[in-house]
Design a protein around this motif. Sequence first.
Motif: not given
Lengths: 181, 181
Positions: A17, A175-176, A178, B109, B174, B177-178
Amino acid sequence: METPTQTPTPLPPQPLVKPSKAMPTINVTLRFFTFIFLLIAMVIYSVDKGTMVLPDASTVGVRFSDIIAYRYVLSTIVIGLAYTLAQIPFTLYRIITGRYLMTGRSNILFDFYGDKFISYLLATGTAAGFGGTIDLRSALSGLGVGDFFNEAGAAASLVLIAFCFSAGSSIISSYQLSSTY
Amino acid sequence: METPTQTPTPLPPQPLVKPSKAMPTINVTLRFFTFIFLLIAMVIYSVDKGTMVLPDASTVGVRFSDIIAYRYVLSTIVIGLAYTLAQIPFTLYRIITGRYLMTGRSNILFDFYGDKFISYLLATGTAAGFGGTIDLRSALSGLGVGDFFNEAGAAASLVLIAFCFSAGSSIISSYQLSSTY
Protein backbone atom coordinates in the motif's frame (compact mmCIF):
# COMPACT_ATOMS: atom_id res chain seq x y z
CA MET A 1 38.89 -2.75 -13.42
CA GLU A 2 37.78 0.80 -12.83
CA THR A 3 34.28 0.11 -14.04
CA PRO A 4 32.98 -2.64 -11.73
CA THR A 5 30.90 -5.30 -13.41
CA GLN A 6 27.29 -5.03 -12.38
CA THR A 7 24.82 -7.87 -12.25
CA PRO A 8 21.29 -6.91 -13.32
CA THR A 9 19.55 -5.42 -10.29
CA PRO A 10 16.21 -7.09 -9.49
CA LEU A 11 13.24 -4.79 -9.19
CA PRO A 12 13.11 -3.41 -5.65
CA PRO A 13 10.17 -4.78 -3.65
CA GLN A 14 7.19 -2.49 -3.78
CA PRO A 15 5.15 -1.68 -0.68
CA LEU A 16 1.72 -3.26 -0.82
CA VAL A 17 0.00 0.00 0.00
CA LYS A 18 1.66 3.20 -1.12
CA PRO A 19 1.54 5.80 1.62
CA SER A 20 -0.15 8.83 0.15
CA LYS A 21 -0.13 12.46 1.12
CA ALA A 22 -3.82 12.23 1.94
CA MET A 23 -3.26 9.78 4.79
CA PRO A 24 -2.15 12.18 7.54
CA THR A 25 -4.94 14.59 6.57
CA ILE A 26 -7.51 11.82 6.83
CA ASN A 27 -5.93 10.65 10.07
CA VAL A 28 -6.05 14.04 11.78
CA THR A 29 -9.68 14.42 10.70
CA LEU A 30 -10.54 10.98 12.11
CA ARG A 31 -8.81 11.82 15.39
CA PHE A 32 -10.56 15.16 15.56
CA PHE A 33 -13.98 13.49 15.24
CA THR A 34 -13.00 10.77 17.72
CA PHE A 35 -12.16 13.55 20.17
CA ILE A 36 -15.40 15.48 19.57
CA PHE A 37 -17.71 12.48 20.00
CA LEU A 38 -15.87 11.31 23.10
CA LEU A 39 -16.14 14.81 24.56
CA ILE A 40 -19.91 14.95 24.03
CA ALA A 41 -20.29 11.43 25.47
CA MET A 42 -18.29 12.45 28.53
CA VAL A 43 -20.53 15.49 29.08
CA ILE A 44 -23.69 13.38 28.75
CA TYR A 45 -22.45 10.79 31.26
CA SER A 46 -21.39 13.54 33.66
CA VAL A 47 -24.73 15.37 33.69
CA ASP A 48 -26.87 12.21 33.48
CA LYS A 49 -28.82 11.97 36.72
CA GLY A 50 -31.97 10.14 37.74
CA THR A 51 -34.13 9.56 40.75
CA MET A 52 -35.04 6.01 41.66
CA VAL A 53 -38.40 5.60 43.38
CA LEU A 54 -38.17 2.55 45.64
CA PRO A 55 -41.22 0.36 46.45
CA ASP A 56 -41.55 2.06 49.86
CA ALA A 57 -41.89 5.42 48.00
CA SER A 58 -38.50 6.66 49.21
CA THR A 59 -36.24 8.09 46.51
CA VAL A 60 -32.57 7.55 45.78
CA GLY A 61 -30.50 9.73 43.46
CA VAL A 62 -28.70 7.83 40.69
CA ARG A 63 -25.75 9.03 38.65
CA PHE A 64 -23.18 7.46 36.35
CA SER A 65 -20.77 6.62 39.17
CA ASP A 66 -23.37 4.33 40.74
CA ILE A 67 -23.12 1.98 37.74
CA ILE A 68 -19.78 0.20 37.64
CA ALA A 69 -20.05 -0.31 33.87
CA TYR A 70 -20.44 3.45 33.32
CA ARG A 71 -17.38 4.17 35.44
CA TYR A 72 -15.46 1.86 33.10
CA VAL A 73 -16.89 3.63 30.04
CA LEU A 74 -15.86 6.99 31.48
CA SER A 75 -12.33 5.67 32.03
CA THR A 76 -12.06 4.57 28.40
CA ILE A 77 -13.42 7.95 27.27
CA VAL A 78 -10.86 9.88 29.34
CA ILE A 79 -7.97 7.74 28.05
CA GLY A 80 -9.27 8.14 24.48
CA LEU A 81 -9.55 11.91 24.88
CA ALA A 82 -6.01 12.18 26.26
CA TYR A 83 -4.57 10.07 23.44
CA THR A 84 -6.33 11.82 20.56
CA LEU A 85 -5.59 15.23 22.07
CA ALA A 86 -1.91 14.35 22.32
CA GLN A 87 -1.82 12.95 18.76
CA ILE A 88 -3.58 15.81 16.93
CA PRO A 89 -0.71 18.35 17.19
CA PHE A 90 1.85 15.81 15.94
CA THR A 91 -0.27 14.97 12.91
CA LEU A 92 -0.98 18.66 12.22
CA TYR A 93 2.77 19.36 12.44
CA ARG A 94 3.44 16.77 9.76
CA ILE A 95 0.82 18.29 7.47
CA ILE A 96 1.89 21.91 7.99
CA THR A 97 5.60 21.22 7.55
CA GLY A 98 4.95 19.05 4.51
CA ARG A 99 6.55 16.02 6.15
CA TYR A 100 3.56 13.93 5.19
CA LEU A 101 5.20 10.57 5.47
CA MET A 102 6.16 9.37 8.86
CA THR A 103 9.77 8.44 9.23
CA GLY A 104 11.35 6.37 11.89
CA ARG A 105 10.45 2.89 12.91
CA SER A 106 9.56 3.93 16.46
CA ASN A 107 7.11 6.65 15.32
CA ILE A 108 5.34 4.26 12.98
CA LEU A 109 5.15 1.54 15.61
CA PHE A 110 3.98 3.97 18.29
CA ASP A 111 1.11 5.11 16.08
CA PHE A 112 0.29 1.54 15.11
CA TYR A 113 0.12 0.19 18.66
CA GLY A 114 -1.36 3.39 20.09
CA ASP A 115 -4.24 3.52 17.61
CA LYS A 116 -4.81 -0.21 17.95
CA PHE A 117 -4.95 -0.06 21.74
CA ILE A 118 -7.21 3.00 21.85
CA SER A 119 -9.63 1.61 19.28
CA TYR A 120 -9.87 -1.69 21.21
CA LEU A 121 -10.40 0.26 24.40
CA LEU A 122 -13.23 2.30 22.86
CA ALA A 123 -14.78 -0.89 21.45
CA THR A 124 -14.93 -2.29 24.98
CA GLY A 125 -16.16 1.08 26.26
CA THR A 126 -19.17 1.25 23.98
CA ALA A 127 -20.02 -2.43 24.54
CA ALA A 128 -19.79 -2.10 28.31
CA GLY A 129 -21.98 1.00 28.04
CA PHE A 130 -24.68 -0.85 26.13
CA GLY A 131 -24.23 -4.04 28.17
CA GLY A 132 -24.67 -2.09 31.40
CA THR A 133 -27.75 -0.27 30.08
CA ILE A 134 -30.14 -2.55 28.24
CA ASP A 135 -30.75 -5.32 30.77
CA LEU A 136 -30.42 -3.09 33.81
CA ARG A 137 -33.07 -0.74 32.36
CA SER A 138 -35.43 -3.74 32.05
CA ALA A 139 -34.58 -5.04 35.52
CA LEU A 140 -35.17 -1.64 37.12
CA SER A 141 -38.16 -0.65 34.99
CA GLY A 142 -40.94 0.89 37.04
CA LEU A 143 -38.47 2.60 39.36
CA GLY A 144 -38.51 5.84 37.38
CA VAL A 145 -34.96 5.64 36.01
CA GLY A 146 -35.86 4.96 32.37
CA ASP A 147 -34.64 8.38 31.21
CA PHE A 148 -31.40 8.00 33.13
CA PHE A 149 -30.65 4.79 31.22
CA ASN A 150 -31.86 6.21 27.91
CA GLU A 151 -29.39 9.07 28.16
CA ALA A 152 -26.60 6.66 29.10
CA GLY A 153 -27.54 4.59 26.05
CA ALA A 154 -27.28 7.69 23.86
CA ALA A 155 -23.82 8.37 25.29
CA ALA A 156 -22.79 4.77 24.54
CA SER A 157 -23.90 5.36 20.92
CA LEU A 158 -21.57 8.37 20.73
CA VAL A 159 -18.71 6.22 22.04
CA LEU A 160 -19.60 3.73 19.29
CA ILE A 161 -19.24 6.48 16.66
CA ALA A 162 -15.95 7.59 18.23
CA PHE A 163 -14.78 3.97 18.11
CA CYS A 164 -15.54 3.82 14.37
CA PHE A 165 -13.38 6.90 13.74
CA SER A 166 -10.55 5.50 15.86
CA ALA A 167 -10.78 2.16 14.02
CA GLY A 168 -10.29 4.14 10.81
CA SER A 169 -7.18 5.73 12.35
CA SER A 170 -5.94 2.29 13.28
CA ILE A 171 -6.40 1.02 9.71
CA ILE A 172 -4.38 3.95 8.37
CA SER A 173 -1.58 3.50 10.89
CA SER A 174 -1.49 -0.22 10.02
CA TYR A 175 -1.08 0.70 6.36
CA GLN A 176 1.81 2.94 7.35
CA LEU A 177 3.63 -0.16 8.58
CA SER A 178 4.22 -0.81 4.89
CA SER A 179 5.71 2.66 4.46
CA THR A 180 9.33 2.08 3.65
CA TYR A 181 10.37 5.68 3.16
CA MET B 1 27.49 -0.14 -26.78
CA GLU B 2 27.00 -3.78 -25.89
CA THR B 3 27.56 -3.06 -22.22
CA PRO B 4 24.83 -0.57 -21.29
CA THR B 5 25.92 2.17 -18.92
CA GLN B 6 24.29 1.80 -15.56
CA THR B 7 23.57 4.58 -13.09
CA PRO B 8 24.20 3.63 -9.46
CA THR B 9 21.07 1.90 -8.21
CA PRO B 10 19.70 3.33 -4.93
CA LEU B 11 19.20 0.81 -2.18
CA PRO B 12 15.77 -0.77 -2.57
CA PRO B 13 13.36 0.26 0.18
CA GLN B 14 13.32 -2.24 2.98
CA PRO B 15 10.08 -3.35 4.59
CA LEU B 16 9.81 -2.05 8.15
CA VAL B 17 9.06 -5.49 9.53
CA LYS B 18 10.52 -8.47 7.73
CA PRO B 19 7.96 -11.24 7.42
CA SER B 20 9.47 -14.30 9.01
CA LYS B 21 8.74 -17.97 8.66
CA ALA B 22 7.62 -18.03 12.27
CA MET B 23 4.64 -15.74 11.64
CA PRO B 24 2.17 -18.25 10.14
CA THR B 25 3.07 -20.76 12.85
CA ILE B 26 2.42 -18.19 15.57
CA ASN B 27 -0.75 -17.12 13.79
CA VAL B 28 -2.24 -20.61 13.54
CA THR B 29 -1.44 -21.16 17.22
CA LEU B 30 -3.14 -17.89 18.17
CA ARG B 31 -6.20 -18.80 16.12
CA PHE B 32 -6.29 -22.26 17.64
CA PHE B 33 -6.35 -20.82 21.16
CA THR B 34 -8.93 -18.19 20.15
CA PHE B 35 -11.12 -21.05 18.94
CA ILE B 36 -10.64 -23.17 22.09
CA PHE B 37 -11.46 -20.36 24.52
CA LEU B 38 -14.49 -19.27 22.51
CA LEU B 39 -15.71 -22.86 22.43
CA ILE B 40 -15.47 -23.23 26.22
CA ALA B 41 -17.16 -19.83 26.70
CA MET B 42 -20.00 -20.92 24.39
CA VAL B 43 -20.51 -24.14 26.38
CA ILE B 44 -20.58 -22.24 29.69
CA TYR B 45 -23.15 -19.74 28.41
CA SER B 46 -25.26 -22.55 26.97
CA VAL B 47 -25.43 -24.58 30.18
CA ASP B 48 -25.61 -21.59 32.54
CA LYS B 49 -29.00 -21.69 34.21
CA GLY B 50 -30.38 -20.16 37.38
CA THR B 51 -33.59 -19.91 39.31
CA MET B 52 -34.80 -16.51 40.38
CA VAL B 53 -36.80 -16.43 43.60
CA LEU B 54 -39.24 -13.53 43.39
CA PRO B 55 -40.42 -11.63 46.50
CA ASP B 56 -43.71 -13.56 46.46
CA ALA B 57 -41.65 -16.79 46.71
CA SER B 58 -42.52 -17.87 43.16
CA THR B 59 -39.58 -18.95 41.03
CA VAL B 60 -38.61 -18.12 37.48
CA GLY B 61 -35.99 -19.98 35.48
CA VAL B 62 -33.22 -17.81 34.03
CA ARG B 63 -30.87 -18.70 31.19
CA PHE B 64 -28.50 -16.78 28.94
CA SER B 65 -31.15 -15.95 26.36
CA ASP B 66 -33.08 -13.93 28.96
CA ILE B 67 -30.24 -11.40 29.12
CA ILE B 68 -29.97 -9.39 25.91
CA ALA B 69 -26.29 -8.66 26.53
CA TYR B 70 -25.53 -12.39 26.72
CA ARG B 71 -27.33 -13.02 23.45
CA TYR B 72 -25.03 -10.45 21.88
CA VAL B 73 -21.97 -12.11 23.45
CA LEU B 74 -23.10 -15.48 22.10
CA SER B 75 -23.45 -13.96 18.61
CA THR B 76 -19.90 -12.61 18.70
CA ILE B 77 -18.65 -16.01 19.96
CA VAL B 78 -20.36 -17.87 17.10
CA ILE B 79 -19.00 -15.47 14.47
CA GLY B 80 -15.53 -15.72 16.04
CA LEU B 81 -15.70 -19.54 16.04
CA ALA B 82 -16.77 -19.64 12.39
CA TYR B 83 -13.99 -17.26 11.31
CA THR B 84 -11.15 -18.96 13.21
CA LEU B 85 -12.36 -22.41 12.14
CA ALA B 86 -12.36 -21.29 8.52
CA GLN B 87 -8.91 -19.68 8.80
CA ILE B 88 -7.05 -22.52 10.54
CA PRO B 89 -6.89 -24.89 7.50
CA PHE B 90 -5.61 -22.09 5.22
CA THR B 91 -2.83 -21.23 7.65
CA LEU B 92 -1.94 -24.90 8.17
CA TYR B 93 -1.81 -25.35 4.39
CA ARG B 94 0.72 -22.55 4.11
CA ILE B 95 2.89 -24.12 6.81
CA ILE B 96 2.69 -27.68 5.46
CA THR B 97 3.41 -26.70 1.85
CA GLY B 98 6.21 -24.41 2.93
CA ARG B 99 4.53 -21.36 1.41
CA TYR B 100 5.13 -19.47 4.61
CA LEU B 101 4.73 -16.02 3.19
CA MET B 102 1.37 -14.95 2.01
CA THR B 103 1.25 -13.85 -1.54
CA GLY B 104 -1.41 -11.85 -3.24
CA ARG B 105 -2.72 -8.49 -2.22
CA SER B 106 -6.25 -9.80 -1.71
CA ASN B 107 -5.15 -12.60 0.65
CA ILE B 108 -3.15 -10.20 2.76
CA LEU B 109 -5.95 -7.65 2.87
CA PHE B 110 -8.56 -10.31 3.66
CA ASP B 111 -6.53 -11.50 6.64
CA PHE B 112 -5.88 -7.93 7.76
CA TYR B 113 -9.51 -6.82 7.70
CA GLY B 114 -10.85 -10.19 8.85
CA ASP B 115 -8.61 -10.37 11.91
CA LYS B 116 -9.24 -6.72 12.69
CA PHE B 117 -13.02 -7.11 12.51
CA ILE B 118 -13.10 -10.31 14.55
CA SER B 119 -10.84 -8.92 17.26
CA TYR B 120 -12.99 -5.78 17.54
CA LEU B 121 -16.08 -7.97 17.68
CA LEU B 122 -14.63 -10.09 20.49
CA ALA B 123 -13.57 -6.93 22.34
CA THR B 124 -17.20 -5.77 22.29
CA GLY B 125 -18.33 -9.30 23.20
CA THR B 126 -16.30 -9.53 26.37
CA ALA B 127 -17.16 -5.95 27.40
CA ALA B 128 -20.88 -6.51 26.83
CA GLY B 129 -20.56 -9.73 28.84
CA PHE B 130 -19.00 -7.95 31.81
CA GLY B 131 -21.21 -4.87 31.40
CA GLY B 132 -24.32 -7.05 31.46
CA THR B 133 -23.13 -8.99 34.50
CA ILE B 134 -21.63 -6.79 37.17
CA ASP B 135 -24.39 -4.22 37.76
CA LEU B 136 -27.24 -6.61 37.03
CA ARG B 137 -25.84 -9.04 39.62
CA SER B 138 -25.92 -6.21 42.18
CA ALA B 139 -29.40 -5.07 41.15
CA LEU B 140 -30.81 -8.60 41.40
CA SER B 141 -28.85 -9.66 44.48
CA GLY B 142 -30.98 -11.53 46.97
CA LEU B 143 -33.01 -13.20 44.20
CA GLY B 144 -30.80 -16.31 44.19
CA VAL B 145 -29.20 -15.78 40.80
CA GLY B 146 -25.68 -14.92 42.03
CA ASP B 147 -24.21 -18.17 40.70
CA PHE B 148 -25.89 -17.68 37.34
CA PHE B 149 -24.16 -14.30 36.96
CA ASN B 150 -20.86 -15.61 38.35
CA GLU B 151 -20.72 -18.30 35.68
CA ALA B 152 -21.60 -15.75 32.99
CA GLY B 153 -18.78 -13.56 34.30
CA ALA B 154 -16.38 -16.50 34.04
CA ALA B 155 -17.48 -17.03 30.43
CA ALA B 156 -16.88 -13.33 29.69
CA SER B 157 -13.34 -13.76 31.07
CA LEU B 158 -12.77 -16.58 28.57
CA VAL B 159 -13.98 -14.32 25.76
CA LEU B 160 -11.49 -11.73 27.03
CA ILE B 161 -8.67 -14.28 26.73
CA ALA B 162 -9.89 -15.26 23.25
CA PHE B 163 -9.92 -11.57 22.32
CA CYS B 164 -6.27 -11.23 23.41
CA PHE B 165 -5.27 -14.11 21.12
CA SER B 166 -7.24 -12.65 18.21
CA ALA B 167 -5.65 -9.22 18.81
CA GLY B 168 -2.29 -10.97 18.48
CA SER B 169 -3.46 -12.44 15.16
CA SER B 170 -4.51 -8.99 14.05
CA ILE B 171 -1.08 -7.53 14.90
CA ILE B 172 0.62 -10.25 12.83
CA SER B 173 -1.70 -9.76 9.87
CA SER B 174 -1.06 -5.99 10.07
CA TYR B 175 2.67 -6.66 9.94
CA GLN B 176 2.08 -8.77 6.84
CA LEU B 177 0.79 -5.63 5.11
CA SER B 178 4.46 -4.72 4.89
CA SER B 179 5.27 -8.02 3.24
CA THR B 180 6.43 -7.09 -0.22
CA TYR B 181 7.34 -10.55 -1.44
